[in-house]
Design an enzyme around this catalytic site. Sequence first.
Site, PDB file in Angstrom:
ATOM      1  N   ARG A   1       0.867  -1.181   0.000  1.00 51.51           N
ATOM      2  CA  ARG A   1       0.000   0.000   0.000  1.00 51.51           C
ATOM      3  C   ARG A   1       0.902   1.229   0.000  1.00 51.51           C
ATOM      4  O   ARG A   1       2.112   1.108   0.049  1.00 51.51           O
ATOM      5  CB  ARG A   1      -1.020   0.003   1.156  1.00 51.51           C
ATOM      6  CG  ARG A   1      -0.674  -0.703   2.433  1.00 51.51           C
ATOM      7  CD  ARG A   1       0.390  -0.053   3.267  1.00 51.51           C
ATOM      8  NE  ARG A   1       0.136   1.361   3.459  1.00 51.51           N
ATOM      9  CZ  ARG A   1       1.053   2.248   3.724  1.00 51.51           C
ATOM     10  NH1 ARG A   1       2.334   1.868   3.845  1.00 51.51           N
ATOM     11  NH2 ARG A   1       0.767   3.512   3.888  1.00 51.51           N
ATOM     12  N   GLY A   2       0.279   2.400  -0.059  1.00 51.55           N
ATOM     13  CA  GLY A   2       1.069   3.621  -0.218  1.00 51.55           C
ATOM     14  C   GLY A   2       1.192   3.917  -1.712  1.00 51.55           C
ATOM     15  O   GLY A   2       1.406   2.998  -2.522  1.00 51.55           O
ATOM     16  N   ALA A   3       1.040   5.188  -2.067  1.00 50.41           N
ATOM     17  CA  ALA A   3       0.904   5.567  -3.479  1.00 50.41           C
ATOM     18  C   ALA A   3       2.064   5.087  -4.366  1.00 50.41           C
ATOM     19  O   ALA A   3       1.840   4.388  -5.366  1.00 50.41           O
ATOM     20  CB  ALA A   3       0.712   7.081  -3.579  1.00 50.41           C
TER      21      ALA A   3
ATOM     22  N   ASP B   1      -1.625  11.087  -2.015  1.00 50.80           N
ATOM     23  CA  ASP B   1      -1.961  10.051  -2.993  1.00 50.80           C
ATOM     24  C   ASP B   1      -2.297  10.646  -4.346  1.00 50.80           C
ATOM     25  O   ASP B   1      -2.131  10.004  -5.380  1.00 50.80           O
ATOM     26  CB  ASP B   1      -3.131   9.203  -2.483  1.00 50.80           C
ATOM     27  CG  ASP B   1      -2.671   8.367  -1.305  1.00 50.80           C
ATOM     28  OD1 ASP B   1      -2.646   8.896  -0.181  1.00 50.80           O
ATOM     29  OD2 ASP B   1      -2.284   7.210  -1.525  1.00 50.80           O
TER      30      ASP B   1
ATOM     31  N   ASN C   1      -5.019  12.741   0.693  1.00 48.08           N
ATOM     32  CA  ASN C   1      -4.179  11.840   1.489  1.00 48.08           C
ATOM     33  C   ASN C   1      -5.110  11.076   2.431  1.00 48.08           C
ATOM     34  O   ASN C   1      -6.329  11.303   2.460  1.00 48.08           O
ATOM     35  CB  ASN C   1      -3.120  12.647   2.252  1.00 48.08           C
ATOM     36  CG  ASN C   1      -2.047  11.760   2.857  1.00 48.08           C
ATOM     37  OD1 ASN C   1      -1.496  10.884   2.192  1.00 48.08           O
ATOM     38  ND2 ASN C   1      -1.755  11.949   4.137  1.00 48.08           N
TER      39      ASN C   1
ATOM     40  N   GLN D   1      -2.255   2.507   9.969  1.00 44.27           N
ATOM     41  CA  GLN D   1      -0.949   2.527   9.296  1.00 44.27           C
ATOM     42  C   GLN D   1       0.094   3.303  10.095  1.00 44.27           C
ATOM     43  O   GLN D   1       1.288   3.011  10.011  1.00 44.27           O
ATOM     44  CB  GLN D   1      -1.071   3.160   7.902  1.00 44.27           C
ATOM     45  CG  GLN D   1      -1.822   2.329   6.879  1.00 44.27           C
ATOM     46  CD  GLN D   1      -3.269   2.748   6.793  1.00 44.27           C
ATOM     47  OE1 GLN D   1      -3.878   3.144   7.787  1.00 44.27           O
ATOM     48  NE2 GLN D   1      -3.846   2.677   5.620  1.00 44.27           N
TER      49      GLN D   1
ATOM     50  N   ARG E   1      -7.511   0.331  -6.887  1.00 44.40           N
ATOM     51  CA  ARG E   1      -7.676   1.397  -5.893  1.00 44.40           C
ATOM     52  C   ARG E   1      -7.727   2.722  -6.662  1.00 44.40           C
ATOM     53  O   ARG E   1      -6.804   3.024  -7.424  1.00 44.40           O
ATOM     54  CB  ARG E   1      -6.503   1.400  -4.879  1.00 44.40           C
ATOM     55  CG  ARG E   1      -6.446   0.140  -4.014  1.00 44.40           C
ATOM     56  CD  ARG E   1      -5.499   0.316  -2.835  1.00 44.40           C
ATOM     57  NE  ARG E   1      -6.059   1.189  -1.831  1.00 44.40           N
ATOM     58  CZ  ARG E   1      -5.367   1.634  -0.773  1.00 44.40           C
ATOM     59  NH1 ARG E   1      -4.097   1.316  -0.627  1.00 44.40           N
ATOM     60  NH2 ARG E   1      -5.942   2.410   0.114  1.00 44.40           N
TER      61      ARG E   1
HETATM   62  O1  MRU Z   1      -4.442   3.438   2.157  1.00 45.41           O
HETATM   63  P1  MRU Z   1      -2.951   3.574   2.114  1.00 45.41           P
HETATM   64  O2  MRU Z   1      -2.255   2.986   3.297  1.00 45.41           O
HETATM   65  O3  MRU Z   1      -2.382   3.090   0.807  1.00 45.41           O
HETATM   66  O4  MRU Z   1      -2.734   5.138   2.180  1.00 45.41           O
HETATM   67  C1  MRU Z   1      -1.443   5.658   2.145  1.00 45.41           C
HETATM   68  C2  MRU Z   1      -1.394   7.118   2.359  1.00 45.41           C
HETATM   69  O5  MRU Z   1      -2.386   7.785   2.495  1.00 45.41           O
HETATM   70  C3  MRU Z   1      -0.057   7.734   2.307  1.00 45.41           C
HETATM   71  O6  MRU Z   1      -0.003   8.863   3.126  1.00 45.41           O
HETATM   72  C4  MRU Z   1       0.167   8.159   0.864  1.00 45.41           C
HETATM   73  O7  MRU Z   1       0.116   7.058   0.022  1.00 45.41           O
HETATM   74  C5  MRU Z   1       1.408   8.886   0.661  1.00 45.41           C
HETATM   75  S1  MRU Z   1       2.672   7.703   0.565  1.00 45.41           S
HETATM   76  C6  MRU Z   1       4.115   8.147   0.330  1.00 45.41           C
END
Ligand code: MRU
Length: 369
Positions: A54-56, A249, A259, A208, A95
């Site tokens: 996960r994470g962008a 994101d 975000n 997270q 997603r």
């Molecule tokens: O739902 P997630 O855990 O994928 O969400 C992640 C976030 O919101 C992070 O803050 C975002 O991806 C920035 S990551 C460098």
Amino acid sequence: MKIGNQHYQTIWLDESDPSVIKVIDQQKLPFFLEIKELRSVEDVYNAIDRMTVRGAPLIGAAAAFGIYLAALEISVNTNPLSHLHNAARYLVSCRPTAVNLAWAVDFVMQKLNDEMPVEELAEVSRKAAIEICDLEKENCRQIGIHGLPLIEEISRNKKGETVNILTHCNAGWLACIDYGTATAPIYLAHDKGIKVHVWVDETRPRNQGARLTAYELGEHGVPYTIIPDNSGGHLMQHCMVDLVIVGSDRTTKNGDSANKTGTYLKALAAHDNNIPFYSAVPSTSIDFNISDGLKEITIEERDPEEVLKIEGLLHGRIEQVRLCPENARAANFGFDVTPARLITGIITEKGICNAGVDSIKKMFPDKFN
Ligand code: MRU
């Protein structure tokens, strides 16, 4: 970054078996460090969907490897390029909020054409996925370098006293390939001997912050304290936060930034208390095609079960417990949009710019036609 004494990135190609992609299984952290193998498009889709990754930036890189695995799946009876286009659509549908997913898939697909034999499709997509990983690592490293002076300046103004930074969700190396976005300047500051302390929002419903940000800061030796998501305002009112740095994101070309849900409330509280609020954003998380974050960014709605239950370690196993009355209803909006007017600045791989179209255009002129 390191876990124990070993260097890891979040995703990599198995050198001994190049039909396997390896990822750190983030559903298991911080309780167990397990590496998961992805062998098919389906595996990649499920890993993104269930938040194994996960994470962008990371879901973009994973999807890029998904196209490579799709190329390996091409059989004599399939039309190669339509097979890959189907895989691309499937992965992008997983997603909706983080623009990195569509960007990365498009980056790979642009390099492929129907004149290529199947082996070449696989080779080119494999190289493109690795190129994305390298690019995202370098983006994060540069965000660290450009964000560091913000922390140095506060430290100087505080005569070397601890700089307190609040962050939300996990915008650390686990959300990326390495270094992280929001955490990159923090790691650099810590490594330079600047005293930093991080307030880590727990980030319900998936936690997270409490699970992942706490884990990676701890592994790197950065002092942190986990707080309930609602405590940030109180801390800000009592001068216990010097700086807020969050990830993104999807940031529009006007600087509105989506975000993890709850980020907007931190931005409001920071604004009310004159605390600088920065978004750390690689250009791969900027959607240069849209301007209005509230109207144009799709907010992912996830399974309400994530709100109704909470997950943790019980007797050595990861278990979920129900928090609410049976048959309770819940809503689970995964992200929110912080309007540009509440963002002090955007830390990018090219430097820090204002959250506004003119400043973003100056930073990335080639992205504007
Ligand atoms: O739902 P997630 O855990 O994928 O969400 C992640 C976030 O919101 C992070 O803050 C975002 O991806 C920035 S990551 C460098």
